[in-house]
Design an enzyme around this catalytic site. Structure first.
Site, short mmCIF file in Angstrom:
data_model
loop_
_atom_site.label_atom_id
_atom_site.label_comp_id
_atom_site.label_asym_id
_atom_site.label_seq_id
_atom_site.Cartn_x
_atom_site.Cartn_y
_atom_site.Cartn_z
N ALA A 1 0.87 -1.17 0.00
CA ALA A 1 0.00 0.00 0.00
C ALA A 1 0.90 1.22 0.00
O ALA A 1 2.07 1.15 0.41
CB ALA A 1 -0.88 -0.01 1.24
N GLY B 1 0.57 -5.03 0.83
CA GLY B 1 -0.61 -5.10 -0.04
C GLY B 1 -0.32 -5.76 -1.38
O GLY B 1 -1.24 -6.29 -2.01
N GLU C 1 -0.57 -9.35 -0.71
CA GLU C 1 -1.99 -9.63 -0.44
C GLU C 1 -2.79 -9.69 -1.74
O GLU C 1 -3.69 -10.52 -1.88
CB GLU C 1 -2.53 -8.56 0.52
CG GLU C 1 -1.89 -8.70 1.90
CD GLU C 1 -2.22 -7.58 2.86
OE1 GLU C 1 -1.83 -6.43 2.59
OE2 GLU C 1 -2.88 -7.84 3.87
N GLU D 1 4.48 -5.05 7.16
CA GLU D 1 3.69 -4.02 7.85
C GLU D 1 4.12 -3.81 9.30
O GLU D 1 4.07 -2.71 9.82
CB GLU D 1 2.19 -4.38 7.80
CG GLU D 1 1.54 -4.21 6.43
CD GLU D 1 1.59 -5.45 5.56
OE1 GLU D 1 2.44 -6.34 5.81
OE2 GLU D 1 0.78 -5.52 4.62
N1 CO8 Z 1 4.56 3.32 -0.78
C1 CO8 Z 1 4.96 4.49 -1.31
N2 CO8 Z 1 6.12 4.66 -1.98
C2 CO8 Z 1 6.90 3.57 -2.12
C3 CO8 Z 1 6.56 2.32 -1.59
C4 CO8 Z 1 5.32 2.20 -0.91
N3 CO8 Z 1 4.87 1.04 -0.41
N4 CO8 Z 1 7.55 1.44 -1.87
C5 CO8 Z 1 8.47 2.13 -2.55
N5 CO8 Z 1 8.10 3.42 -2.71
C6 CO8 Z 1 8.83 4.50 -3.38
C7 CO8 Z 1 10.01 4.97 -2.56
O1 CO8 Z 1 9.60 5.89 -1.57
C8 CO8 Z 1 10.89 5.57 -3.63
O2 CO8 Z 1 10.37 6.84 -3.96
P1 CO8 Z 1 11.41 8.09 -4.21
O3 CO8 Z 1 12.21 7.65 -5.41
O4 CO8 Z 1 10.48 9.22 -4.49
O5 CO8 Z 1 12.23 8.20 -2.97
C9 CO8 Z 1 10.65 4.68 -4.84
O6 CO8 Z 1 9.40 4.00 -4.59
C10 CO8 Z 1 11.74 3.64 -5.02
O7 CO8 Z 1 11.86 2.92 -3.80
P2 CO8 Z 1 13.27 2.76 -3.02
O8 CO8 Z 1 14.18 3.89 -3.35
O9 CO8 Z 1 12.96 2.53 -1.58
O10 CO8 Z 1 13.83 1.43 -3.72
P3 CO8 Z 1 14.82 0.38 -3.07
O11 CO8 Z 1 15.26 -0.50 -4.19
O12 CO8 Z 1 15.88 1.05 -2.27
O13 CO8 Z 1 13.92 -0.48 -2.06
C11 CO8 Z 1 11.93 -1.65 -1.35
C12 CO8 Z 1 12.85 -1.24 -2.55
C13 CO8 Z 1 12.71 -2.62 -0.46
C14 CO8 Z 1 10.72 -2.35 -1.94
C15 CO8 Z 1 11.56 -0.39 -0.56
O14 CO8 Z 1 11.05 0.58 -1.46
C16 CO8 Z 1 10.50 -0.64 0.50
O15 CO8 Z 1 10.81 -1.17 1.55
N6 CO8 Z 1 9.24 -0.24 0.21
C17 CO8 Z 1 8.16 -0.35 1.18
C18 CO8 Z 1 7.70 -1.78 1.31
C19 CO8 Z 1 6.63 -1.90 2.37
O16 CO8 Z 1 6.84 -1.65 3.53
N7 CO8 Z 1 5.43 -2.30 1.92
C20 CO8 Z 1 4.30 -2.47 2.82
C21 CO8 Z 1 3.51 -1.21 2.87
S1 CO8 Z 1 2.20 -1.28 4.07
C22 CO8 Z 1 1.00 -2.21 3.34
O17 CO8 Z 1 1.15 -2.67 2.25
C23 CO8 Z 1 -0.26 -2.36 4.14
C24 CO8 Z 1 -1.39 -2.98 3.32
C25 CO8 Z 1 -2.66 -2.90 4.12
C26 CO8 Z 1 -3.06 -1.47 4.28
C27 CO8 Z 1 -4.26 -1.30 5.16
C28 CO8 Z 1 -4.69 0.13 5.15
C29 CO8 Z 1 -5.21 0.66 6.43
#
Ligand code: CO8
Length: 263
Positions: free
Chosen positions: A66, A111, A114, A134
């Site tokens: 998400a 997500g 999921e 998460e």
């Molecule tokens: N949301 C928003 N932006 C994201 C997300 C995300 N989930 N993942 C990556 N991005 C963005 C980064 O912020 C970055 O943006 P910018 O270039 O503007 O800084 C761009 O994508 C590239 O990402 P990275 O530079 O971080 O790339 P890396 O290769 O260094 O890392 C990863 C890749 C490991 C995938 C890393 O981006 C990461 O850890 N992302 C988050 C993963 C995460 O925690 N996902 C779970 C999110 S919570 C969720 O899914 C809950 C679902 C249920 C919700 C219920 C609602 C109430």
């Protein structure tokens, strides 16, 4: 219909839905969840489509979860609506009357995993990574992860993944039964298309009946599940495909399924 963050391509009765929001590794924000929900409706209404492949654009991510920028702003009530919207979207794909294959080409986190779990099965690229991180954000999975993952791999394995938030390689995910196959990145779509073509050559009614029997029958006790199977089996005879399939076998030829209802 046209969408901002996804595309739908149809070829040979197979639809390919590609999630394309490159600036956030295809993360699911409210607008994209809504688009996915509408796309599920469009696909369900198109009787030409026999199978759906869901994938992510680019080589890096299927869906990285998400959208954390949006999550960071939510109060509790908004979080409830956001989670409910996500559930609606995941369930729309789970309930599609056709088989849905997730072709996971990179990160499938939170997500994103999921969404893949709401598909009927997953093929993964060798470079794919899976996880429910998460907990590292002070949250829990909110789009069905605590429920679907536990039902697929069992409660103990699911609890460990959810409590630690650790990432799994594609091979680990294969061993745990999250994915069905691991494929070289440049072959992922071709191999998934091959499986899809095999499925697409089958009858729409029997595919629907099979999906219904597995999905609903495994959520109830076995006696009720067997009753669901009996009814789903009978439903196949409402279509001319059952007559065509059995006749083609006896006539030693390939069946030509049309999915037409029997007059
Ligand atoms: N949301 C928003 N932006 C994201 C997300 C995300 N989930 N993942 C990556 N991005 C963005 C980064 O912020 C970055 O943006 P910018 O270039 O503007 O800084 C761009 O994508 C590239 O990402 P990275 O530079 O971080 O790339 P890396 O290769 O260094 O890392 C990863 C890749 C490991 C995938 C890393 O981006 C990461 O850890 N992302 C988050 C993963 C995460 O925690 N996902 C779970 C999110 S919570 C969720 O899914 C809950 C679902 C249920 C919700 C219920 C609602 C109430």
């Amino acid at each position: 219909m046209s969408y901002e963050s996804l595309t739908i391509q149809i070829q040979d009765r197979t639809a390919i839905l590609t999630i394309n929001r490159p600036k956030a590794l295809n993360a699911l924000n409210t607008a994209l969840l809504q688009e996915l929900y509408e796309a599920a409706g469009e696909i369900a209404a198109n009787e030409e489509i026999r199978v759906l492949i869901m994938t992510g654009a680019g080589e890096k991510a299927f869906v990285a979860g998400a959208d954390i920028t949006e999550l960071a702003q939510l109060n509790a009530l908004e979080a409830k609506y956001f989670a409910a919207r996500g559930h609606m979207t995941m369930t729309a794909f789970q309930k599609l009357p056709i088989p849905v294959i997730a072709a996971v080409n990179g990160f499938a986190l939170g997500g994103g995993l999921e969404l893949a779990l709401a598909c009927d099965f997953i093929y993964a690229s060798e470079t794919a990574k899976f996880g429910l991180p998460e907990i590292t954000l002070g949250l829990i999975p909110g789009f069905g992860g605590t429920q679907r993952l536990a039902r697929i791999i069992g409660k103990n394995q699911a609890r460990e993944l959810i409590f630690t938030g650790k990432m799994l390689s594609a091979q680990d995910a294969l061993q745990m039964g999250i994915v069905n196959r691991v494929i070289a990145p440049d072959q992922l779509m071709a191999e998934t298309m091959k499986t899809a073509a095999g499925i697409a050559s089958k009858g729409r009614v029997s595919l629907n009946a099979a999906k219904h029997a597995v999905n609903h029958g495994t959520e109830v006790d076995i006696a009720s599940g067997c009753e669901i199977e009996i009814d789903a089996f009978a439903l196949c005879f409402a279509s001319s495909d059952a007559a065509e399939g059995t006749r083609a076998f006896l006539e030693k030829r390939k069946p030509a399924f049309t999915g037409n209802l029997r007059k």
